[in-house]
Write an enzyme that holds these catalytic residues in place. Structure first.
Site, PDB file in Angstrom:
ATOM      1  N   CYS A   5      -0.313   4.451   2.289  1.00  0.00           N
ATOM      2  CA  CYS A   5       0.240   3.520   4.181  1.00  0.00           C
ATOM      3  C   CYS A   5       1.360   3.745   4.442  1.00  0.00           C
ATOM      4  O   CYS A   5       1.961   4.307   5.393  1.00  0.00           O
ATOM      5  CB  CYS A   5       0.575   2.593   3.662  1.00  0.00           C
ATOM      6  SG  CYS A   5      -1.461   1.511   3.461  1.00  0.00           S
ATOM      7  N   CYS A  43       0.912  -1.460  -0.137  1.00  0.00           N
ATOM      8  CA  CYS A  43       0.214  -0.255  -0.241  1.00  0.00           C
ATOM      9  C   CYS A  43       0.425   0.938  -0.206  1.00  0.00           C
ATOM     10  O   CYS A  43       1.346   1.103   0.805  1.00  0.00           O
ATOM     11  CB  CYS A  43      -0.970  -0.354   1.028  1.00  0.00           C
ATOM     12  SG  CYS A  43      -2.004   1.363   1.399  1.00  0.00           S
TER      13      CYS A  43
END
Length: 303
Positions: A42, A39
């Site tokens: 993230c 991600c």
């Protein structure tokens, strides 16, 4: 997240979450970051969360990161649909969604608002009165006979106050009551020597020594049968009493040992009396059950 109906992996996931998130959130504000290696957003948000959590550490804020690929069950409980997803957790409950606070100023603003409203412990050890209340709750659950739940409570308190003798004593006794003898032994052996010598912890250690490696139902039944068939065999009676106590049948254990004291007080250099005294120490000299059994022993010895 109840453990009923969960498979082994799910139970372990819950235990990890309890230890890493729920227990610290009892008096801290936990920033819970759901993320994954793949991600990109993230990875962009992670440094912001880490920087702010470090700056707010003395205010009682800590960061917990949960990889959704490794902890799918927990992520599902929080109904995580996309990542990054970030929650503020306090006393085991999500109290705010921090996902949209992507910048440092935004995150600090939300944290300042939460900290102004919550009784977060900013630093040092948890308040002693809070620990005492939690210990009392654990002891009550243990007294009610729910060793598994008591062990769960004491595990959490031990994370908060690892040097507290009452907490460690409760944890060891609860683990024994729940049948987790090996974990109880590991908990006791892992304590510093000075803490193991504390009276409350030493008492729990005595109970641990009596429990030994535990006794299974078939073994106990065999010893029970042998004791019934050979009432004058002192060793058989003694072995059955030890097994009965290890299995939680302390009334039967005491009755059997008291009968030995009555009929063969000098057998094996007074082994029955010595074992009774060891049991009394393990259970606790202030315990009402111990007081009753000590009266019975005194009547035999001096009555």
């Amino acid at each position: 997240m109840a453990s009923l109906g969960l498979n082994l992996d799910e139970q372990k996931a819950v235990e990890r979450f309890q230890k890493d998130v729920v227990a610290p959130s009892r008096d801290k504000l936990v920033i819970l970051d759901f993320w994954a290696e793949w991600c990109g957003p993230c990875k962009a948000l992670s440094p912001v969360l880490e920087k702010v959590a470090a700056e707010y550490a003395d205010k009682g804020v800590i960061l917990a990161k949960l990889n959704v690929d490794e902890e799918r069950f927990i992520a599902a409980q929080f109904q995580v649909r996309s990542i990054p997803t970030v929650y503020a957790i306090f006393q085991g409950q999500p109290i705010a969604d921090l996902t949209n606070a992507r910048s440092e100023p935004q995150l600090k603003q939300v944290l300042d608002q939460l900290l102004a409203e919550l009784p977060v412990n900013g630093g040092g050890d948890p308040p002693q009165e809070d620990i005492a209340g939690l210990v009392a709750m654990g002891e009550q659950v243990l007294a009610d006979g729910d060793g598994e739940r008591a062990a769960s409570i004491f595990r959490q308190i031990a994370d908060m106050a690892p040097e507290d003798a009452g907490v460690q004593s409760g944890l060891i006794r609860a683990l024994l009551a729940a049948g987790h003898t090996e974990e109880a032994r590991a908990a006791f052996d892992g304590l510093p020597e000075d803490l193991r010598k504390e009276p409350m912890v030493a008492q729990a250690g005595a109970a641990l020594d009596l429990a030994g490696s535990g006794v299974d139902e078939a073994e106990l039944d065999n010893l029970r049968k042998a004791a019934a068939e050979r009432p004058t065999d002192h060793q058989v009676q003694f072995d059955f009493a030890q097994a009965a106590f290890a299995a939680g049948e302390r009334d039967i254990a005491a009755d059997t040992l008291l009968k030995l004291v009555e009929t063969a007080p000098e057998w094996n250099e007074g082994a029955a009396k010595a074992k009774l005294l060891q049991i009394f120490e393990a259970v606790g000299l202030e315990d009402p059950w111990v007081a009753a059994q000590r009266r019975r022993l005194s009547l035999l010895l001096f009555g």
